[in-house]
Write a protein that holds these residues in place. Structure first.
Motif, PDB file in Angstrom:
ATOM      1  N   VAL A 108     -15.451 -77.968 -85.047  1.00  9.25           N
ATOM      2  CA  VAL A 108     -14.961 -78.838 -86.122  1.00  9.25           C
ATOM      3  C   VAL A 108     -15.986 -78.904 -87.253  1.00  9.25           C
ATOM      4  O   VAL A 108     -17.187 -79.081 -87.017  1.00  9.25           O
ATOM      5  N   ARG A 109     -15.475 -78.763 -88.492  1.00  8.04           N
ATOM      6  CA  ARG A 109     -16.322 -78.879 -89.685  1.00  8.04           C
ATOM      7  C   ARG A 109     -15.600 -79.706 -90.743  1.00  8.04           C
ATOM      8  O   ARG A 109     -14.388 -79.863 -90.705  1.00  8.04           O
ATOM      9  N   ASP A 110     -16.363 -80.107 -91.745  1.00  8.90           N
ATOM     10  CA  ASP A 110     -15.820 -80.859 -92.888  1.00  8.90           C
ATOM     11  C   ASP A 110     -15.789 -79.894 -94.077  1.00  8.90           C
ATOM     12  O   ASP A 110     -16.828 -79.615 -94.698  1.00  8.90           O
TER      13      ASP A 110
ATOM     14  N   THR B 216     -10.619 -78.235 -87.146  1.00  3.76           N
ATOM     15  CA  THR B 216     -11.051 -77.162 -86.244  1.00  3.76           C
ATOM     16  C   THR B 216     -10.824 -75.803 -86.912  1.00  3.76           C
ATOM     17  O   THR B 216     -10.053 -75.691 -87.882  1.00  3.76           O
ATOM     18  N   VAL B 217     -11.464 -74.787 -86.338  1.00  2.00           N
ATOM     19  CA  VAL B 217     -11.275 -73.415 -86.856  1.00  2.00           C
ATOM     20  C   VAL B 217      -9.795 -73.032 -86.763  1.00  2.00           C
ATOM     21  O   VAL B 217      -9.233 -72.454 -87.704  1.00  2.00           O
ATOM     22  N   LEU B 218      -9.159 -73.391 -85.637  1.00  4.75           N
ATOM     23  CA  LEU B 218      -7.747 -73.016 -85.481  1.00  4.75           C
ATOM     24  C   LEU B 218      -6.861 -73.751 -86.485  1.00  4.75           C
ATOM     25  O   LEU B 218      -5.883 -73.186 -86.993  1.00  4.75           O
TER      26      LEU B 218
ATOM     27  N   ASN C  93     -20.460 -64.171 -93.621  1.00  7.35           N
ATOM     28  CA  ASN C  93     -20.867 -64.948 -92.438  1.00  7.35           C
ATOM     29  C   ASN C  93     -19.960 -66.157 -92.265  1.00  7.35           C
ATOM     30  O   ASN C  93     -19.815 -66.678 -91.176  1.00  7.35           O
ATOM     31  N   ASN C  94     -19.408 -66.630 -93.390  1.00  7.61           N
ATOM     32  CA  ASN C  94     -18.677 -67.895 -93.364  1.00  7.61           C
ATOM     33  C   ASN C  94     -17.196 -67.680 -93.067  1.00  7.61           C
ATOM     34  O   ASN C  94     -16.634 -66.622 -93.349  1.00  7.61           O
ATOM     35  N   LEU C  95     -16.600 -68.711 -92.516  1.00  8.58           N
ATOM     36  CA  LEU C  95     -15.221 -68.616 -92.021  1.00  8.58           C
ATOM     37  C   LEU C  95     -14.201 -68.270 -93.114  1.00  8.58           C
ATOM     38  O   LEU C  95     -13.421 -67.321 -92.952  1.00  8.58           O
TER      39      LEU C  95
ATOM     40  N   PHE D  65     -21.466 -80.487 -97.032  1.00  8.74           N
ATOM     41  CA  PHE D  65     -20.862 -80.042 -95.779  1.00  8.74           C
ATOM     42  C   PHE D  65     -20.368 -78.601 -96.004  1.00  8.74           C
ATOM     43  O   PHE D  65     -21.136 -77.811 -96.531  1.00  8.74           O
ATOM     44  N   ASN D  66     -19.185 -78.216 -95.653  1.00  7.89           N
ATOM     45  CA  ASN D  66     -18.835 -76.784 -95.772  1.00  7.89           C
ATOM     46  C   ASN D  66     -18.014 -76.517 -97.042  1.00  7.89           C
ATOM     47  O   ASN D  66     -16.810 -76.768 -97.060  1.00  7.89           O
ATOM     48  N   PRO D  67     -18.659 -75.977 -98.090  1.00  5.27           N
ATOM     49  CA  PRO D  67     -17.932 -75.716 -99.339  1.00  5.27           C
ATOM     50  C   PRO D  67     -16.960 -74.544 -99.174  1.00  5.27           C
ATOM     51  O   PRO D  67     -17.336 -73.497 -98.637  1.00  5.27           O
TER      52      PRO D  67
HETATM   53  C1  WQD Z   1     -17.560 -72.476 -89.799  1.00  3.06           C
HETATM   54  C2  WQD Z   1     -16.847 -72.441 -88.464  1.00  3.06           C
HETATM   55  C3  WQD Z   1     -17.835 -70.955 -86.856  1.00  3.06           C
HETATM   56  C4  WQD Z   1     -16.914 -67.263 -88.954  1.00  3.06           C
HETATM   57  C5  WQD Z   1     -22.997 -72.560 -92.335  1.00  3.06           C
HETATM   58  C6  WQD Z   1     -24.480 -72.813 -92.313  1.00  3.06           C
HETATM   59  C7  WQD Z   1     -24.782 -74.199 -92.824  1.00  3.06           C
HETATM   60  C8  WQD Z   1     -24.149 -74.437 -94.192  1.00  3.06           C
HETATM   61  C9  WQD Z   1     -22.699 -74.078 -94.182  1.00  3.06           C
HETATM   62  C10 WQD Z   1     -25.725 -73.927 -95.922  1.00  3.06           C
HETATM   63  C11 WQD Z   1     -17.813 -72.420 -87.293  1.00  3.06           C
HETATM   64  C12 WQD Z   1     -16.430 -70.522 -87.216  1.00  3.06           C
HETATM   65  C13 WQD Z   1     -17.017 -68.592 -88.616  1.00  3.06           C
HETATM   66  C14 WQD Z   1     -16.093 -66.414 -88.164  1.00  3.06           C
HETATM   67  C15 WQD Z   1     -15.514 -68.287 -86.788  1.00  3.06           C
HETATM   68  N1  WQD Z   1     -24.720 -73.611 -95.196  1.00  3.06           N
HETATM   69  N2  WQD Z   1     -16.324 -69.103 -87.548  1.00  3.06           N
HETATM   70  N3  WQD Z   1     -15.425 -66.967 -87.104  1.00  3.06           N
HETATM   71  O1  WQD Z   1     -21.639 -72.425 -89.392  1.00  3.06           O
HETATM   72  O2  WQD Z   1     -20.553 -74.529 -90.284  1.00  3.06           O
HETATM   73  O3  WQD Z   1     -22.373 -73.515 -91.521  1.00  3.06           O
HETATM   74  O4  WQD Z   1     -22.523 -72.744 -93.678  1.00  3.06           O
HETATM   75  O5  WQD Z   1     -26.424 -74.892 -95.888  1.00  3.06           O
HETATM   76  O6  WQD Z   1     -26.160 -74.295 -92.884  1.00  3.06           O
HETATM   77  O7  WQD Z   1     -24.931 -72.681 -90.983  1.00  3.06           O
HETATM   78  O8  WQD Z   1     -20.169 -72.370 -91.460  1.00  3.06           O
HETATM   79  O9  WQD Z   1     -18.421 -70.870 -92.281  1.00  3.06           O
HETATM   80  O10 WQD Z   1     -20.242 -69.917 -90.791  1.00  3.06           O
HETATM   81  O11 WQD Z   1     -18.534 -71.438 -89.817  1.00  3.06           O
HETATM   82  O12 WQD Z   1     -14.895 -68.748 -85.822  1.00  3.06           O
HETATM   83  O13 WQD Z   1     -15.999 -65.218 -88.402  1.00  3.06           O
HETATM   84  O14 WQD Z   1     -16.099 -71.224 -88.379  1.00  3.06           O
HETATM   85  O15 WQD Z   1     -18.043 -70.804 -85.476  1.00  3.06           O
HETATM   86  O16 WQD Z   1     -17.243 -73.191 -86.286  1.00  3.06           O
HETATM   87  P1  WQD Z   1     -21.189 -73.213 -90.540  1.00  3.06           P
HETATM   88  P2  WQD Z   1     -19.364 -71.057 -91.149  1.00  3.06           P
END
Ligand code: WQD
Ligand code: NAD
Length: 339
Positions: A231-233, A271-273, A199-201, A179-181
């Motif tokens: 929402v992510r894990d 959630t992101v928030l 790219n990642n949060l 899920f999301n490391p």
């Molecule tokens: C998480 C949440 C964004 C940046 C990606 C890949 C997926 C997997 C994991 C490899 C989302 C929100 C993000 C920002 C934000 N990777 N966000 N502002 O999209 O769940 O998954 O990484 O396999 O394939 O797609 O991860 O970290 O990009 O985003 O609001 O500047 O944070 O909308 O809800 P994601 P993320």
């Protein structure tokens, strides 16, 4: 020593898994072309482990190099992390992604077969589920059409591995769907090293808090979720690293022609928030953020059902979201100190 080859072992998840492997009594050997990592990771590993790890600098698509590495060592198993992972970039350069992510796996399987190495753990992703129809998502939940060439490489690799095992080869393989490391080693010696704008949060949050980025944009607050943000894990990278050790140890006990796959998550969605609020709590500072438009292609909500990995591999996540964000922040601050 029980040698394990880790392809992409200088990367984010691979480097943390190297630590878990050493702690479990294995000897990890790294091959990495440093296309998305830095030699400094090896010094960080040395500071944690008190020893140098053997590292080959080179490309997993280089068959001659892979054969040399297998010739020079005696591997009990392999963990294949090496791949390109930037979702957005994969839509611009799909062949780059298909070429690296598919070919490296084919060459690896062929090399393993020639040298009689049976056991492989493969890095897959929750991206294969897209927006699932049921939550939390189980391994049996049907996969969706991939949203990106990157996601498609993970689906194709999973299919390739299943077909390979079905053909009756003397091999044993597990795919782990991460899920999301997030997070970093608690020592702050290794962590995620995004090249350029993250790219990642979580790296975006820590870089904003460190003053490297001006402000975080929350991509949408009008989703059908408790506070409108996605929402992510989020799973701590050390928990994820430990899951690889459990997977390997499980593989060693299986019969021939074995393939299975497991979700690796916490089982909780945030959630992101909530992530931002938790970060503010652990860092003791307020984060500069604003709500922006949705990011195209984003999944509204996804989190894992972890019953299978809990029950079959005897693994479960230990670290909380607070722990993860504290360790990410500690890592970011240490990076800043190094300049
Ligand atoms: C998480 C949440 C964004 C940046 C990606 C890949 C997926 C997997 C994991 C490899 C989302 C929100 C993000 C920002 C934000 N990777 N966000 N502002 O999209 O769940 O998954 O990484 O396999 O394939 O797609 O991860 O970290 O990009 O985003 O609001 O500047 O944070 O909308 O809800 P994601 P993320
Ligand atoms: P990363 O980019 O930090 O690590 C990958 C490593 O592989 C890098 O050090 C890179 O230099 C190396 N590499 C890439 N292609 C190579 C090649 N052909 N030969 C040798 N080395 C090569 O990524 P990560 O976050 O550690 O991800 C590891 C694996 O987990 C990848 O397969 C990724 O797709 C998968 N995954 C990551 C996430 C995530 O959000 N980080 C989520 C799900 C799945």
């Amino acid at each position: 020593m029980r040698q394990i080859l880790i392809t992409g072992g200088a990367g984010y998840i691979g480097s943390h898994t190297a630590v878990s492997l050493v702690n479990a009594g294995f000897e990890p050997v790294i091959v990495d072309n440093f296309s998305n990592s830095d030699q400094s990771v090896l010094s960080g590993l040395k500071r944690i482990l008190g020893q140098d790890l053997l590292c080959y600098e080179g490309d997993c698509n280089d068959r001659a190099l892979m054969e040399k590495i297998f010739q020079e060592n005696n591997f009990e198993g392999v963990i294949h992390f090496a791949a390109y992972k930037a979702v957005g970039e994969s839509t611009k350069f799909p062949l780059k992604y298909y070429n690296n992510n598919l070919n490296s796996l084919i060459i690896l399987l062929e090399t393993m077969s020639s040298f009689g190495v049976k056991d492989l753990v493969f890095s897959s992703s929750c991206t294969v589920y897209g927006q699932p129809d049921e939550l939390p998502v189980k391994e049996s939940t049907p996969r969706k059409e991939a949203e990106s060439p990157y996601g498609n490489t993970k689906k194709i690799c999973e299919d390739m591995l299943r077909d390979y095992i079905k053909s009756g080869v003397n091999s044993r393989i597990i795919s782990l769907r991460y899920f999301n490391p997030v997070g970093a080693h608690p020592s702050g010696e290794i962590g995620e090293l995004p090249l350029g704008v993250p790219n990642n949060l979580v790296p975006f949050i820590t870089q904003t808090a460190a003053g490297i980025r001006e402000k975080l944009t929350v991509f949408g607050n009008d989703y059908n979720t408790p506070d409108g943000s996605c929402v992510r894990d989020y799973i701590h990278v050390m928990d994820l690293a430990n899951a690889h050790v459990k997977a390997l140890e499980y593989l060693f006990k299986q019969g021939e022609n074995f393939y299975d796959l497991f979700n690796v998550g916490t089982g909780n969605g945030n959630t992101v928030l909530e992530v931002i609020q938790t970060f503010e709590k652990v860092s003791g500072s307020s984060l500069n953020y604003h709500i922006g438009p949705r990011r195209p292609g984003d999944i509204e909500k996804v989190w894992a059902n972890t019953d299978k990995i809990n029950n079959v591999l005897g693994w479960q996540a230990i670290y909380s979201l607070e722990d993860s964000l504290r360790d990410s922040w500690n890592w970011q601050q240490k990076l800043g100190e190094k300049g």
